[in-house]
Design an enzyme around this catalytic site. Sequence first.
Site, short mmCIF file in Angstrom:
data_model
loop_
_atom_site.label_atom_id
_atom_site.label_comp_id
_atom_site.label_asym_id
_atom_site.label_seq_id
_atom_site.Cartn_x
_atom_site.Cartn_y
_atom_site.Cartn_z
N HIS A 22 21.57 21.39 29.49
CA HIS A 22 22.40 20.53 28.63
C HIS A 22 23.73 20.16 29.26
O HIS A 22 24.59 19.55 28.61
CB HIS A 22 22.66 21.24 27.29
CG HIS A 22 21.42 21.50 26.51
ND1 HIS A 22 21.35 22.40 25.49
CD2 HIS A 22 20.17 20.96 26.62
CE1 HIS A 22 20.13 22.42 24.99
NE2 HIS A 22 19.38 21.56 25.66
N LYS A 50 12.05 24.50 14.76
CA LYS A 50 12.34 23.11 15.10
C LYS A 50 11.16 22.28 14.62
O LYS A 50 10.03 22.46 15.11
CB LYS A 50 12.47 22.96 16.62
CG LYS A 50 13.71 23.62 17.22
CD LYS A 50 13.56 23.68 18.73
CE LYS A 50 14.84 24.03 19.46
NZ LYS A 50 14.57 24.35 20.89
N ASP A 73 12.30 31.05 20.70
CA ASP A 73 12.31 29.59 20.54
C ASP A 73 11.12 29.03 21.31
O ASP A 73 10.04 28.83 20.75
CB ASP A 73 13.64 29.03 21.03
CG ASP A 73 13.66 27.51 21.14
OD1 ASP A 73 12.77 26.86 20.56
OD2 ASP A 73 14.55 26.95 21.82
N HIS A 75 18.53 22.22 15.27
CA HIS A 75 18.55 20.85 15.81
C HIS A 75 17.86 20.83 17.18
O HIS A 75 17.37 21.86 17.63
CB HIS A 75 20.01 20.39 15.96
CG HIS A 75 20.75 21.15 17.03
ND1 HIS A 75 21.84 20.68 17.70
CD2 HIS A 75 20.51 22.39 17.56
CE1 HIS A 75 22.24 21.56 18.58
NE2 HIS A 75 21.46 22.60 18.52
N ARG A 76 17.86 19.66 17.83
CA ARG A 76 17.46 19.55 19.24
C ARG A 76 18.66 19.04 20.03
O ARG A 76 19.62 18.53 19.46
CB ARG A 76 16.28 18.58 19.44
CG ARG A 76 14.99 18.93 18.75
CD ARG A 76 14.45 20.30 19.07
NE ARG A 76 14.24 20.61 20.47
CZ ARG A 76 13.05 20.83 21.04
NH1 ARG A 76 11.95 20.74 20.30
NH2 ARG A 76 12.95 21.17 22.31
N SER A 77 18.56 19.12 21.35
CA SER A 77 19.70 18.64 22.15
C SER A 77 19.84 17.11 22.05
O SER A 77 20.95 16.58 22.14
CB SER A 77 19.57 19.09 23.59
OG SER A 77 18.30 18.75 24.11
N ASP A 90 21.87 31.44 23.78
CA ASP A 90 20.51 30.95 24.02
C ASP A 90 20.36 30.91 25.54
O ASP A 90 20.92 30.03 26.20
CB ASP A 90 20.27 29.57 23.40
CG ASP A 90 18.84 29.10 23.64
OD1 ASP A 90 18.04 29.86 24.25
OD2 ASP A 90 18.51 27.96 23.25
N GLN A 136 22.08 28.64 28.68
CA GLN A 136 22.17 27.28 28.13
C GLN A 136 23.22 27.13 27.02
O GLN A 136 23.88 26.11 26.93
CB GLN A 136 20.79 26.89 27.61
CG GLN A 136 20.68 25.51 27.02
CD GLN A 136 19.25 25.21 26.58
OE1 GLN A 136 18.40 24.86 27.38
NE2 GLN A 136 18.98 25.37 25.30
N GLU A 137 23.33 28.15 26.16
CA GLU A 137 24.21 27.99 24.99
C GLU A 137 25.02 29.25 24.73
O GLU A 137 24.46 30.35 24.67
CB GLU A 137 23.37 27.66 23.75
CG GLU A 137 22.60 26.37 23.90
CD GLU A 137 21.59 26.13 22.78
OE1 GLU A 137 21.77 26.69 21.67
OE2 GLU A 137 20.62 25.39 23.02
N GLU A 179 25.19 19.07 23.63
CA GLU A 179 25.32 19.56 22.26
C GLU A 179 26.78 19.67 21.83
O GLU A 179 27.10 20.35 20.85
CB GLU A 179 24.58 20.89 22.11
CG GLU A 179 23.08 20.71 22.34
CD GLU A 179 22.24 21.92 21.94
OE1 GLU A 179 22.81 22.99 21.69
OE2 GLU A 179 21.01 21.76 21.87
N GLU A 198 18.67 34.42 22.16
CA GLU A 198 17.47 33.58 22.02
C GLU A 198 16.84 33.38 23.40
O GLU A 198 17.56 33.22 24.39
CB GLU A 198 17.93 32.24 21.43
CG GLU A 198 16.86 31.20 21.23
CD GLU A 198 17.47 29.88 20.72
OE1 GLU A 198 18.51 29.91 20.02
OE2 GLU A 198 16.91 28.83 21.05
N SER A 213 15.21 21.03 27.01
CA SER A 213 14.58 22.24 27.55
C SER A 213 13.37 22.57 26.66
O SER A 213 13.33 23.58 25.98
CB SER A 213 15.57 23.40 27.56
OG SER A 213 15.98 23.74 26.27
N LYS A 237 21.36 26.38 13.34
CA LYS A 237 21.98 26.16 14.65
C LYS A 237 21.99 24.65 14.87
O LYS A 237 20.94 24.02 14.91
CB LYS A 237 21.13 26.90 15.70
CG LYS A 237 21.39 26.50 17.13
CD LYS A 237 20.60 27.37 18.10
CE LYS A 237 19.76 26.50 19.03
NZ LYS A 237 19.43 27.12 20.31
P1 PGA Z 1 16.43 21.62 23.44
O1 PGA Z 1 17.50 22.80 23.33
O2 PGA Z 1 16.51 20.84 22.18
O3 PGA Z 1 16.88 20.87 24.65
O4 PGA Z 1 15.10 22.29 23.61
C1 PGA Z 1 17.70 23.55 22.19
C2 PGA Z 1 17.26 24.97 22.35
O5 PGA Z 1 16.71 25.37 23.42
O6 PGA Z 1 17.41 25.75 21.42
ZN ZN Z 2 16.50 27.56 22.59
#
Ligand code: PGA
Ligand code: ZN
Length: 413
Positions: free
Chosen positions: A155, A337, A312, A365-367, A242, A163-164, A205, A285, A42, A388
Amino acid sequence: MSSITNINSYEILDSRGLPTLYTEVILKSGVMGSAAVPSGASTGIHEAIELRDKDTKRFRGKGLLKNIRSINSIIFDALVGLDARSQKNIDAILLSLDGTKNKKKLGANTILSVSLAVARAAANYEKKALYKYIGGICSQQLPIPLINIINGGAHANNNLDIQEYMIVPVGAKTFKEAIRWSSEIFYNLREILIKNKLSISVGDEGGFSSRFKNNEQPLEYLIKAIKAAGLNPEKEVMISLDVAASEFYKNNLYTMSSEKKQLNSLKMSEYLFNLRKEYPIFSIEDGLAEDDWKGWKELTNMLSKNTIVVGDDLFCTNKERLLKGIKKGIANSILIKLNQIGSLTETLDTINLAKRNSYHTIISHRSGETEDNFISDLAIATNSMYIKSGSVARSERGSKYNRLIILEEKDNN
Ligand code: PGA
Ligand code: ZN
């Protein structure tokens, strides 16, 4: 003896089975440093460019042979003989070789793999742990983990728009205890999902990617799991979201398909505000989309008194975007990131800008991840309050937490 004599780069696999870059920097003394770069799903539109070959005959277009060719040619030629300890200078050279604003010529992934490998080589040369090399004697504080145990959005292939769903062990006395609590909650949640005949397969994740009734039901399940682990939701363990709202923002509307809702900015902010009223939510987030600055201002006003409001996709670890947010009074925290901006120096600059303006930093991190745990050291080096790194399950996530567990114990001895 600390000058660069060789650079090797390889096309390895990330946690999704897609190619990514792993780079080694070798010094005259024989000391070596390496780094592998992560990759998002994302991704924000303002991120530095992740360059790929686009040759559909290899890795469905995601190959990285061009990147490796650049590393072996113009990057090697420019860096050979330079002292690996001059990180700032080396990063500046990498940026000028690329010469574009978003690193589209060489690729942020290419530049970052070299930038991070240089830092590791220098740390190894100095015989220092990476966090000590980057942060010096100021680097003291371990972060609080935000642990993602339910996956949705880009994800997972379930119905969740958010998403999270993360747990935050705010009451844990040590990092080790925070991780133990999280593991216990994860397995209590697993049992509860099984009892309710929901799937226990996991998303990108490592969090459960079950189908839920709506975006709110996972919050109920998380509370049950926290209680089942003998912990107090609110005092000991809170919940973070998130929303990754850029993913479902179109024509000025937020479309949450699982609830058949189409909301404008203000209504979306109110939706999140109401969730915050109902549940022990610690942080939110990307509650709104990456360019909805006006909406973000309202969201910040509504939530920032008692909630960590995180940008983010909004900031993309970019100093200029963060500065705009600071000036407008938007959000109170930033997700960091490395590959959103593409070099260590620029990442540290953004972290410093955030800190000087009392924004919390969450190292992320990243996904798409690898076993590389650079971000664990970065979190301590910068005394970041939070990290995270996904679920407690899946080793590419655990490697970050494991590094911190070990460093905590070592430093206490
Ligand atoms: P991404 O997801 O690494 O797929 O961007 C992580 C996030 O959105 O925080
Ligand atoms: Zn995010």
